[in-house]
Motif scaffolding. Structure first.
Motif, PDB file in Angstrom:
ATOM      1  N   GLU A  58       1.286   5.753   4.983  1.00  0.00           N
ATOM      2  CA  GLU A  58       1.636   5.441   3.597  1.00  0.00           C
ATOM      3  C   GLU A  58       1.980   3.958   3.470  1.00  0.00           C
ATOM      4  O   GLU A  58       2.537   3.369   4.386  1.00  0.00           O
ATOM      5  CB  GLU A  58       2.868   6.263   3.175  1.00  0.00           C
ATOM      6  N   LYS A  59       1.646   3.366   2.319  1.00  0.00           N
ATOM      7  CA  LYS A  59       2.038   1.978   2.072  1.00  0.00           C
ATOM      8  C   LYS A  59       3.440   1.992   1.478  1.00  0.00           C
ATOM      9  O   LYS A  59       3.657   2.518   0.388  1.00  0.00           O
ATOM     10  CB  LYS A  59       1.061   1.294   1.139  1.00  0.00           C
TER      11      LYS A  59
ATOM     12  N   GLU B  16       1.972  -2.607 -10.723  1.00  0.00           N
ATOM     13  CA  GLU B  16       0.817  -2.672  -9.819  1.00  0.00           C
ATOM     14  C   GLU B  16       0.958  -1.684  -8.663  1.00  0.00           C
ATOM     15  O   GLU B  16       0.001  -0.978  -8.321  1.00  0.00           O
ATOM     16  CB  GLU B  16       0.668  -4.082  -9.245  1.00  0.00           C
ATOM     17  N   LEU B  17       2.128  -1.649  -8.056  1.00  0.00           N
ATOM     18  CA  LEU B  17       2.338  -0.756  -6.911  1.00  0.00           C
ATOM     19  C   LEU B  17       2.250   0.701  -7.327  1.00  0.00           C
ATOM     20  O   LEU B  17       1.694   1.527  -6.606  1.00  0.00           O
ATOM     21  CB  LEU B  17       3.688  -1.053  -6.239  1.00  0.00           C
TER      22      LEU B  17
ATOM     23  N   GLU C 162       1.561   3.262  -4.316  1.00  0.00           N
ATOM     24  CA  GLU C 162       2.317   2.812  -3.162  1.00  0.00           C
ATOM     25  C   GLU C 162       3.795   3.121  -3.371  1.00  0.00           C
ATOM     26  O   GLU C 162       4.269   3.218  -4.505  1.00  0.00           O
ATOM     27  CB  GLU C 162       2.121   1.309  -2.932  1.00  0.00           C
ATOM     28  N   HIS C 163       4.515   3.265  -2.288  1.00  0.00           N
ATOM     29  CA  HIS C 163       5.944   3.548  -2.341  1.00  0.00           C
ATOM     30  C   HIS C 163       6.741   2.257  -2.478  1.00  0.00           C
ATOM     31  O   HIS C 163       6.423   1.252  -1.856  1.00  0.00           O
ATOM     32  CB  HIS C 163       6.403   4.246  -1.052  1.00  0.00           C
TER      33      HIS C 163
ATOM     34  N   GLU D  30      16.687   6.552   4.809  1.00  0.00           N
ATOM     35  CA  GLU D  30      17.020   7.528   3.764  1.00  0.00           C
ATOM     36  C   GLU D  30      15.820   7.781   2.861  1.00  0.00           C
ATOM     37  O   GLU D  30      15.501   8.931   2.546  1.00  0.00           O
ATOM     38  CB  GLU D  30      18.200   7.027   2.928  1.00  0.00           C
ATOM     39  N   TYR D  31      15.150   6.714   2.433  1.00  0.00           N
ATOM     40  CA  TYR D  31      14.008   6.862   1.535  1.00  0.00           C
ATOM     41  C   TYR D  31      12.905   7.707   2.176  1.00  0.00           C
ATOM     42  O   TYR D  31      12.393   8.641   1.569  1.00  0.00           O
ATOM     43  CB  TYR D  31      13.451   5.479   1.145  1.00  0.00           C
ATOM     44  N   ILE D  32      12.551   7.369   3.392  1.00  0.00           N
ATOM     45  CA  ILE D  32      11.450   8.060   4.070  1.00  0.00           C
ATOM     46  C   ILE D  32      11.759   9.541   4.268  1.00  0.00           C
ATOM     47  O   ILE D  32      10.912  10.400   4.007  1.00  0.00           O
ATOM     48  CB  ILE D  32      11.115   7.345   5.398  1.00  0.00           C
TER      49      ILE D  32
END
Length: 158
Positions: A2-3, A47-48, A53-54, A131-133
């Motif tokens: 993942e980006k 854009e992301l 994208e994350h 934490e995010y992941i």
């Protein structure tokens, strides 16, 4: 893979460059983006999102022209596309009222004062990325060398 992006926002180029430099540790596995204003950051977020994208971590100064860091972080916190994005206010000029507003309205995840300790910034971002992941259910094994082990073990449910 993942980006995953880390975005840094500060209207002072020298400060922005220093933050990005201090986060170089992550560059081999994560994209590090630098924005010189809240509006530039909002454009980048569009854009992301369009590229699916994350945005894992958003680090922002507070005192900036036109739109403050607290306003930016609050706007991101209210945008359903960025639920879970970890927000870090990095500033030397926020008042107590600004800080309380950031915590309550922007759902601030962390706060560091300028001038920051590079190791503290690095550790804080490691914890926030971890934490995010985990919260997003991403495959943490791909990123494990850059994550915070104690945070990872605390969050993983076997």
């Amino acid at each position: 893979m993942e980006k995953i992006n880390i975005i840094c926002v500060d209207d002072e180029r020298e400060v922005l460059d220093a933050v990005v430099h201090d986060l170089d540790y992550f560059r081999d596995l994560f994209n590090i983006e630098a924005c010189e204003s809240a509006f530039e950051c909002l454009e980048l977020l569009e854009e992301l999102d369009a590229q699916q994208e994350h945005v894992a971590v958003l680090i922002s100064d507070h005192v900036m022209p036109e739109k403050s860091g607290v306003e930016l972080l609050t706007e991101v916190a209210l945008d359903n596309r960025f639920l879970g994005t970890k927000k870090l206010l990095l500033t030397g000029l926020a008042t107590q009222a600004d800080t309380i507003k950031a915590i309550n309205n922007a759902k601030l995840d962390n706060f560091l004062e300028k001038v920051w300790d590079p190791q503290e910034l690095l550790q804080t971002v490691k914890e926030l990325l971890t934490e995010y992941i985990v919260e997003k259910g991403l495959d943490y094994e791909e990123y494990i060398e850059k994550l915070d082990a104690p945070t990872l073990y605390r969050l993983i449910k076997y």
